[in-house]
Structure formats: structure tokens, C-alpha cells
Write an enzyme that holds these catalytic residues in place. Structure first.
Site, PDB file in Angstrom:
ATOM      1  CD  GLU A  50       2.203  33.698  42.186  1.00  0.00           C
ATOM      2  OE1 GLU A  50       2.258  34.721  42.895  1.00  0.00           O
ATOM      3  OE2 GLU A  50       2.265  33.735  40.937  1.00  0.00           O
ATOM      4  N   GLY A  66      25.334  58.202  21.182  1.00  0.00           N
ATOM      5  CA  GLY A  66      26.594  58.924  21.154  1.00  0.00           C
ATOM      6  C   GLY A  66      26.791  59.772  22.391  1.00  0.00           C
TER       7      GLY A  66
END
Length: 384
Positions: free
Chosen positions: A73, A314
Site C-alpha cells: 500500500e 526418502g
């Protein structure tokens, strides 16, 4: 930009009763595009964009570039100058109303004299959570919320989840062959997927707050786990789950720029010293029946303001995370090749007795990435 939902269900802020106009959609879509420019850089803050419009003309645009810098803003107001007076501000997230690294955006908007604010969504941060809207409305600004909310939420899944559930959004990345295998029985896996898929993974790493793996992957593959994108200026912390503290001080990931955290159950400071000398930070966490207490891992990452955790690991850790209900999204790259039934699988999960025990997933997106396919999924939980 991230992959965004194709539809949303906008609704004005309760009590306003107005209808969205075509221009409202156009300007909010532009604000979302601007917010996406901060995808790799704003952490731990949300990605936010802002467009200021007066008399049908865009007079200012801005986005949040990085934590500590001006918010979207303020950047848009600086670009607009005096033309912001009487304008409509389209912003992807409710303006902040508290002093953090920067002053409140509500003050800046009121001082600039905006007449109307259209927000995509409210801020889940308890320090804001509707208070920003209230301050603006009490000052006479017309406030509406809910336009393209689904798209705005897709920009900040981790920030939203950390603020509402006090844990990060966990994205689990895996690669597999067409027959569902991740590596040969010997552990060899390079390269399962093509260059385009590996580059796509770099973008996932770059947007993350932390990149997490297990000690098994470190010992087997010695991965770098860093971000190698020219447009990404930030190296997310790399996190290794290492219950017994087996990480070698010579591990490749310890030699690269960026912080490395090793989560372990070993409390002996003498055993920590070689890894600390290799510039790793040691974090002691509770031990579970197998490995570390995974909810405690996520709680610690949330405490460190991690929004999105990218996991590359894994089958053991992947299965444990799924079983613990800690995976929010899976990204699976599927290569057009076969590795055979002796090769390693995706997840280590307990054997099922009945089909009713199966774990169901919802496909969010599926697309070609080079010669491979990328599938995005999320676990289907009872409360979703």
C-alpha cells in the site's frame, strides 16, 4: 506466480451489500499479479499487491518486495502522490494496523485520503484480523472484502496456516518413474527427471521458508538443497532431521551459503562441536518411537516464522510425515521410464488389511513439465 485456482466465490464485506463490477475484477487481478512478484522474497511476511484507481485510471501500483521494506500500500501511495486522494485501493490482503517492522498501512491510507478499499481477504494475523477494516470504516472509508479471495489465499498458504494453526504449510516434493519408483535398489536416482522438472523444483525451493530433508537422504545423496535461480536473492534455511546426529561435517549442504539447522535428539555438546564448527545450528528436539517428534519439528519451524516448508526426502520420512497428517500438498514429478519392481518406492507405509484403510488424495493440478508430468495433490482429510 504460483498456480492459482481458476474460480473463487467473492462476497462483499457484510453490511456493504454491493456487487462487484468488471473493473473491480480487473484491478484486483492486477494486484494479485503484483503480489506474485514478491513470491521468493517476502518471507516471513505475506505476498501482497496494491493498485490505486481514480476516475477509471490507475494512479499507483505497488507490492511488498521483502520483509522490512515498505508494504504494498505504501509503495502504491508513493507512486500515486496527491492523485491518491479520493481513489479506490485494491489490495490482496487487509491492510495492517499495527507497528511491526514498518508503520501501520491503515494510517498511510487514511493520510492519503483514499475513499474506498477493496480487499481480497482479511488478514489472519491476530494483530490485524478485521481491525484494519474497522479503523478504515470508522474513518469513513468504504470497505469491501472477498473479491478473488481464493486466488489471494493461494498466494499465501503458509502465512495463513501459520497464523491460524501455528504450523507451517508443508509441501512434499517427490520424483518417480511410471511404475512408482524413486531410485534403483542400489539407491542410484540421478537423473530420474529431466532438466525442465529440475528447474521447476528450483522455483519450489525458492518460494519456501525452509528446505527440509532427512539424514538418510544426506548420507545417500549428499544433496546441496540450495536455490539456484538468478531471480532468487534469498537462501532459505536448510533443515536436516538427524535423530542420532550422523551428519558428516563435510556434507555438501554445510559448505554452501545460507543457514543450516540440524534437528536432533542428541544433547551432548561435545558431539555438536564439529557440526557447529562447520557452521550448522544444532536444535535439540524430543525423540519419538522412530525418529524425532514430527509435530515438535513443525512447531519449532513455526516459532522461527517459517511459512512454507519444502520437503525433499526418502520414503521413510515421506511416509512418516503423511502418517502424522503433516503434509498439506504433494508435488510429484513422474518420468516416462520404468525401474522395475526391485527399485525403491515413494513411501514407507504400514501394510493395509482393508481397502477402507487407504489414504485418499485429491488431484489439484496436472501438467507437462518438459518430458515429465507434474501432479499436485493434497491429502483428503475429514475436515476438508
Amino acid at each position: 506466480m504460483p498456480d492459482l485456482p481458476l474460480t473463487s466465490n467473492p462476497s462483499p464485506l457484510e453490511g456493504e451489500g454491493s456487487e462487484w463490477r468488471p473493473d473491480d475484477y480487473r484491478y484486483m487481478a492486477r494486484a494479485l499479479t503484483l503480489a506474485g512478484r514478491g513470491l521468493y522474497h517476502t518471507d516471513p511476511n505475506p505476498r501482497v499487491g496494491c493498485v490505486l484507481v481514480k476516475d477509471g485510471i490507475v494512479v499507483g501500483e505497488g507490492w511488498h518486495a521483502r520483509a522490512g521494506a515498505a508494504h504494498a500500500e505504501v509503495n502504491a501511495l508513493d507512486a500515486a502522490g496527491e492523485r491518491a486522494r479520493g481513489a479506490t485501493a485494491y489490495v490482496t490482503l487487509e491492510p495492517c494496523c499495527h507497528h511491526g517492522r514498518t508503520p501501520p498501512c491503515t494510517d498511510a491510507l487514511l493520510n492519503a485520503g483514499i475513499a474506498r478499499l477493496v480487499a481480497a481477504m482479511s488478514d489472519p494475523n491476530p494483530q490485524v484480523a478485521g481491525k484494519g477494516f474497522m479503523i478504515l470504516r470508522d474513518a469513513g472509508v468504504t470497505v469491501e472484502c472477498g473479491l478473488l479471495e481464493a486466488e489471494a489465499r493461494a498466494l499465501n498458504p503458509g502465512f495463513i496456516q501459520r497464523m491460524t494453526q501455528d504450523r507451517p504449510f508443508v509441501r512434499l516434493k517427490l520424483a518417480m518413474s511410471l511404475d512408482g519408483r524413486t531410485a534403483l535398489a542400489s539407491g542410484e536416482s540421478r537423473w530420474l527427471t529431466g532438466a525442465a522438472a529440475r528447474q521447476d523444483v528450483q522455483r519450489l525451493r525458492a518460494r519456501a521458508s525452509a528446505i527440509l530433508t532427512g539424514i538418510g537422504t544426506v548420507l545417500a545423496d549428499n544433496p546441496s538443497l540450495d536455490v539456484r535461480l538468478p531471480e532468487a536473492t534469498r537462501q532459505p534455511p536448510r533443515v536436516i532431521l538427524d535423530t542420532e546426529l550422523r551428519t558428516p561435517p563435510t556434507a555438501q549442504t554445510l559448505r554452501l551459503p545460507g543457514p543450516v539447522l540440524i534437528f536432533t535428539a542428541v544433547a551432548d555438546p561435545a558431539l555438536h562441536e564439529p557440526l557447529r564448527a562447520a557452521r550448522a545450528e544444532i536444535v535439540i528436539l524430543p525423540r519419538a518411537k522412530q525418529g524425532l517428534e514430527l509435530p515438535a519439528v513443525m512447531a519449532e519451524l513455526a516459532r522461527r516464522e517459517c511459512n512454507e516448508v519444502h520437503v525433499e526426502c526418502g520414503s521413510t520420512l515421506a511416509g512418516a510425515l503423511l502418517q502424522a497428517g503433516l503434509v498439506d500438498e504433494l508435488v510429484i514429478y513422474m518420468a516416462p521410464l520404468l525401474l522395475g519392481d526391485k527399485a525403491r518406492g515413494l513411501f514407507r507405509l504400514p501394510e493395509l488389511t482393508w481397502m477402507s484403510e487407504r489414504m485418499e488424495l485429491e488431484i489439484l493440478d496436472m501438467r507437462a513439465v518438459g518430458r515429465d508430468w507434474r501432479v499436485r495433490l493434497k491429502p483428503m482429510r475429514e475436515n476438508t
